[in-house]
Design a protein around this motif. Structure first.
Motif, PDB file in Angstrom:
ATOM      1  N   THR A  10      10.105  67.109  45.831  1.00 19.46           N
ATOM      2  CA  THR A  10      10.784  68.000  44.907  1.00 19.46           C
ATOM      3  C   THR A  10       9.875  69.160  44.545  1.00 19.46           C
ATOM      4  N   LYS A  11      10.417  70.349  44.567  1.00 20.92           N
ATOM      5  CA  LYS A  11       9.699  71.542  44.110  1.00 20.92           C
ATOM      6  C   LYS A  11      10.597  72.249  43.100  1.00 20.92           C
ATOM      7  N   ILE A  12       9.986  72.860  42.114  1.00 20.81           N
ATOM      8  CA  ILE A  12      10.716  73.539  41.053  1.00 20.81           C
ATOM      9  C   ILE A  12      10.689  75.040  41.311  1.00 20.81           C
ATOM     10  N   GLU A  15       8.012  69.414  34.206  1.00 26.38           N
ATOM     11  CA  GLU A  15       9.368  69.045  34.627  1.00 26.38           C
ATOM     12  C   GLU A  15       9.321  67.833  35.569  1.00 26.38           C
ATOM     13  N   LEU A  16       8.289  67.765  36.403  1.00 28.38           N
ATOM     14  CA  LEU A  16       8.176  66.670  37.375  1.00 28.38           C
ATOM     15  C   LEU A  16       7.499  65.426  36.813  1.00 28.38           C
ATOM     16  N   SER A  58       5.962  58.393  33.095  1.00 28.18           N
ATOM     17  CA  SER A  58       5.494  58.886  34.399  1.00 28.18           C
ATOM     18  C   SER A  58       3.972  58.926  34.453  1.00 28.18           C
ATOM     19  N   SER A  83      11.533  58.756  40.673  1.00 25.57           N
ATOM     20  CA  SER A  83      11.364  60.199  40.472  1.00 25.57           C
ATOM     21  C   SER A  83       9.990  60.668  40.940  1.00 25.57           C
ATOM     22  N   ASP A  87      10.220  60.883  44.662  1.00 23.77           N
ATOM     23  CA  ASP A  87      10.961  62.096  45.026  1.00 23.77           C
ATOM     24  C   ASP A  87      10.108  63.347  44.863  1.00 23.77           C
ATOM     25  N   ALA A  88       9.229  63.338  43.862  1.00 24.78           N
ATOM     26  CA  ALA A  88       8.363  64.482  43.597  1.00 24.78           C
ATOM     27  C   ALA A  88       7.143  64.515  44.512  1.00 24.78           C
TER      28      ALA A  88
END
Length: 114
Positions: A2-4, A21-22, A28, A62, A65-66
């Motif tokens: 995942t990239k923002i 955000e990640l 986390s 998550s 995914d990141a």
């Protein structure tokens, strides 16, 4: 991974906001802490973080995914996974260490054992 997109973020767009955000949710970073300590099994991560099992499962997904966490099966039936930090996850370890230092200095009551 995942990239923002910075322009998709509210407020002032910056890499710190994208990082938060990640990985900015409490559980986390505690999962990252456990993995950095060599804890690789789901049940042990749950115990070490103190988070509910469903919350740890969601955070592991998550973080995977990141691109922060990688998993590999160590058992087939039923499938069970070992979790490890990816290179991007290992880059977070100094951040967690800085939080430990800051917490020791500013967030923990003085008489609390380390």
């Amino acid at each position: 991974m995942t990239k923002i997109v910075l322009t998709d973020l509210p407020g002032r767009p910056c890499p710190a906001a994208a990082a938060l955000e990640l990985v900015g949710e409490r559980w986390s970073l505690l999962v990252v802490r456990e993995l950095s300590l060599g804890v690789t099994r789901f049940g042990d991560i749950v115990r070490g973080t103190g988070a509910p099992r469903d919350r740890v499962a969601a955070r592991l997904r998550s973080l995977e995914d990141a691109g922060v966490v990688v998993r590999e099966a160590y058992q087939d039936s039923p499938t069970r996974w070992d979790y490890r930090l990816s290179p991007a996850g290992r880059d977070l370890v100094p951040v967690v260490e800085a939080l430990l230092v800051w917490g020791r200095r500013h967030a923990v009551a003085p008489a609390t054992p380390a």
